[in-house]
Design a protein around this motif. Structure first.
Motif, PDB file in Angstrom:
ATOM      1  N   ILE A 232       0.846  -1.189   0.000  1.00  0.00           N
ATOM      2  CA  ILE A 232       0.000   0.000   0.000  1.00  0.00           C
ATOM      3  C   ILE A 232       0.885   1.244   0.000  1.00  0.00           C
ATOM      4  O   ILE A 232       1.798   1.375   0.822  1.00  0.00           O
ATOM      5  CB  ILE A 232      -0.924   0.037   1.241  1.00  0.00           C
ATOM      6  N   GLY A 233       0.619   2.174  -0.895  1.00  0.00           N
ATOM      7  CA  GLY A 233       1.408   3.392  -0.960  1.00  0.00           C
ATOM      8  C   GLY A 233       0.789   4.551  -0.216  1.00  0.00           C
ATOM      9  O   GLY A 233       1.504   5.418   0.297  1.00  0.00           O
ATOM     10  N   ALA A 234      -0.559   4.594  -0.162  1.00  0.00           N
ATOM     11  CA  ALA A 234      -1.205   5.758   0.431  1.00  0.00           C
ATOM     12  C   ALA A 234      -2.510   5.377   1.111  1.00  0.00           C
ATOM     13  O   ALA A 234      -3.183   4.405   0.723  1.00  0.00           O
ATOM     14  CB  ALA A 234      -1.466   6.818  -0.632  1.00  0.00           C
ATOM     15  N   PHE A 235      -2.855   6.128   2.124  1.00  0.00           N
ATOM     16  CA  PHE A 235      -4.153   6.060   2.785  1.00  0.00           C
ATOM     17  C   PHE A 235      -4.797   7.431   2.580  1.00  0.00           C
ATOM     18  O   PHE A 235      -4.288   8.440   3.057  1.00  0.00           O
ATOM     19  CB  PHE A 235      -3.984   5.758   4.276  1.00  0.00           C
ATOM     20  N   MET A 236      -5.891   7.457   1.818  1.00  0.00           N
ATOM     21  CA  MET A 236      -6.573   8.716   1.534  1.00  0.00           C
ATOM     22  C   MET A 236      -7.874   8.773   2.307  1.00  0.00           C
ATOM     23  O   MET A 236      -8.681   7.836   2.245  1.00  0.00           O
ATOM     24  CB  MET A 236      -6.850   8.874   0.037  1.00  0.00           C
ATOM     25  N   ALA A 237      -8.103   9.889   3.002  1.00  0.00           N
ATOM     26  CA  ALA A 237      -9.316  10.018   3.795  1.00  0.00           C
ATOM     27  C   ALA A 237      -9.682  11.471   3.990  1.00  0.00           C
ATOM     28  O   ALA A 237      -8.833  12.367   3.928  1.00  0.00           O
ATOM     29  CB  ALA A 237      -9.128   9.343   5.160  1.00  0.00           C
ATOM     30  N   GLU A 238     -10.961  11.703   4.217  1.00  0.00           N
ATOM     31  CA  GLU A 238     -11.418  13.008   4.680  1.00  0.00           C
ATOM     32  C   GLU A 238     -11.144  13.080   6.184  1.00  0.00           C
ATOM     33  O   GLU A 238     -11.528  12.175   6.923  1.00  0.00           O
ATOM     34  CB  GLU A 238     -12.914  13.163   4.439  1.00  0.00           C
ATOM     35  N   THR A 239     -10.491  14.122   6.620  1.00  0.00           N
ATOM     36  CA  THR A 239     -10.217  14.263   8.050  1.00  0.00           C
ATOM     37  C   THR A 239     -11.527  14.232   8.832  1.00  0.00           C
ATOM     38  O   THR A 239     -11.644  13.556   9.859  1.00  0.00           O
ATOM     39  CB  THR A 239      -9.491  15.591   8.338  1.00  0.00           C
ATOM     40  N   VAL A 240     -12.500  14.966   8.343  1.00  0.00           N
ATOM     41  CA  VAL A 240     -13.876  14.935   8.824  1.00  0.00           C
ATOM     42  C   VAL A 240     -14.749  14.712   7.601  1.00  0.00           C
ATOM     43  O   VAL A 240     -14.596  15.430   6.604  1.00  0.00           O
ATOM     44  CB  VAL A 240     -14.273  16.272   9.497  1.00  0.00           C
ATOM     45  N   ARG A 241     -15.616  13.706   7.637  1.00  0.00           N
ATOM     46  CA  ARG A 241     -16.445  13.461   6.458  1.00  0.00           C
ATOM     47  C   ARG A 241     -17.506  14.543   6.351  1.00  0.00           C
ATOM     48  O   ARG A 241     -18.348  14.701   7.228  1.00  0.00           O
ATOM     49  CB  ARG A 241     -17.088  12.075   6.503  1.00  0.00           C
TER      50      ARG A 241
END
Length: 456
Positions: A232-241
């Motif tokens: 896995i190269g990256a974890f992408m997420a909204e800090t707050v959805r």
């Protein structure tokens, strides 16, 4: 037959993830209630010439003006805009921003590629100065979806790995690469094969969901995927959805950051709709005691006037002069840069972050009052001036009150309050950060009246 109905019901709910649907009976009734001849004519022409799509055309109304916390239709009706496409941190048509952009139009209006300009440099310097440690390398781009694309490409270049972990139900934009990593099914319908290498996991949520009230399980799942995949190269997420207002705890984000460090995964935080004061901090990650490796910004960065987005990343990653990560036509737009620079200045000069922190207390009190008053409200969530009210038909089963949510929305529109419904049953409230206390109270009163009418 019952199974087919259940599948159809779930499919319909998937279409309601990001906003209200413009093809329902309630929408038809709204359109039938429009009496202004010019409005009817323009809506008909709009529907004729613009491509129809979910959440957009056919449209609700025809706007003629926008100012401060309000949008106004061509008949003179004003709506308090608690949606604003998340661009209205400064409200609409902020006078200083209008003046600055007008002045910019008298000088350099476009910066051709391979040339720079002082306005863009000043903007990048100001943005970098607001971020911690070595998060000081900027790439500008015209919109949030392309910022996501740049972040994904940079993560591949840095790590040499193409796989990404993201959350189900997340929204990261509408382009093909953004919907590939996003978690909302409605955007992938008819699209066929997506970008390979995306692993989605259920998100940490406090109300309903697989990991309800147990973020530790979500972290366990995240580590399980990191360890099993190994590349896995990256974890992408909204800090707050943003859409239905989901706020993970500080413990969750510190745990997720530690896992990224442990497995050599880059943390990409998408704050396109919720940075620049929406949560009471300039950047939402500041609430959590963490830093991203790549930060995606947009929407309000252009002050609600100019389309402008950007990524900010670590100085140590600035080692790919031989590839084009962005290369967009308006990469160093003088107008976009002026909008971004002025927006950041106004947020500081007018002490808007401090105002939002105070408004958050008022909103929390008002939302709690409504929840105590109406059994239909199953949950309230929020921080700063981003709030979600989740409507249910039964507090024990948490069955979604989808029909009632739409009824509340149209009743509020009738009385001059605009917002969007997310996840089918969540009233998402995101006013201009400059909104007055009087207008905030007025909006809550309109909402109270609408809930009372629908419930009774």
């Amino acid at each position: 037959m019952n199974q087919d109905k259940e599948v159809a019901k779930r499919h319909d709910q998937n279409k309601r993830t990001e906003g209200d649907i413009n093809t329902t009976l309630a929408r038809q009734e709204w359109e039938a209630g429009i009496t202004d001849a010019k409005t009817k004519k323009l809506l008909k022409k709009d529907a004729r010439y613009f491509f129809h799509q979910a959440l957009s055309t056919p449209c609700l109304d025809v706007l003629g003006d926008c100012n401060g916390a309000y949008i106004e239709n061509i008949s003179g009706k004003k709506y308090l805009d608690f949606h604003g496409n998340n661009v209205h941190q400064l409200g609409f048509s902020h006078p200083k921003l209008v003046q600055r952009l007008t002045e910019q139009l008298q000088g350099l209006t476009f910066s051709t590629r391979r040339y720079t300009n002082e306005t863009a440099i000043n903007f990048a310097e100001k943005l970098a100065s607001l971020l911690p440690s070595d998060l000081n390398r900027v790439l500008m781009t015209p919109n949030g979806s392309s910022a996501i694309g740049i972040a994904l490409k940079l993560a591949r270049a840095i790590t040499g790995k193409f796989k990404v972990v993201s959350f189900w139900d997340s929204f990261h934009g509408a382009s093909l690469d953004a919907i590939s990593v996003g978690g909302e099914a409605v955007f992938r319908e008819y699209m066929g094969p997506m970008m390979p290498g995306v692993e989605r996991i259920p998100p940490p949520v406090s109300y309903r969901g697989i990991f309800e009230g147990n973020e530790l399980k979500c972290l366990e799942h995240l580590e399980y995927v990191f360890s099993k995949e190994g590349d896995i190269g990256a974890f992408m997420a909204e800090t707050v959805r943003n859409t239905d207002v989901q706020l993970p705890s500080k413990e969750f984000w510190m745990g997720a950051r530690a896992l990224c460090d442990k497995y050599g995964v880059l943390l990409i935080l998408d704050e396109i709709p919720i940075a620049l004061g929406r949560t009471g901090k300039m950047f939402a990650f500041e609430h959590y005691g963490i830093e991203p490796d790549i930060l995606c910004l947009g929407k309000g960065l252009g002050g609600g006037i100019i389309p402008q987005a950007a990524i900010v990343t670590r100085d140590s990653y600035n080692k790919f002069p031989d590839i084009s990560l962005g290369h967009y036509t308006h990469e160093k737009s003088p107008l976009g840069a002026m909008a971004g620079l002025t927006t950041l200045e106004i947020l500081e000069e007018e002490k808007i972050l401090q105002k939002v922190t105070c408004d958050s207390v008022e909103m929390c009190s008002a939302m709690s009052f409504l929840k105590d008053k109406y059994e239909i409200i199953g949950d309230i969530r929020g921080r700063g001036l981003l709030w979600g009210i989740e409507l249910v038909t039964d507090r024990d089963t948490k069955a979604k009150a989808i029909l009632q949510a739409e009824q509340v929305m149209y009743e509020c529109l009738e009385n001059g309050l605009s917002f969007k419904v997310s996840a089918g049953n969540v009233l998402q409230l995101a006013p201009a950060l400059t909104i007055s206390k009087e207008d905030l109270k007025r909006a809550i009163k309109i909402l109270d009246m609408a809930l009372n009418k629908v419930v009774n």
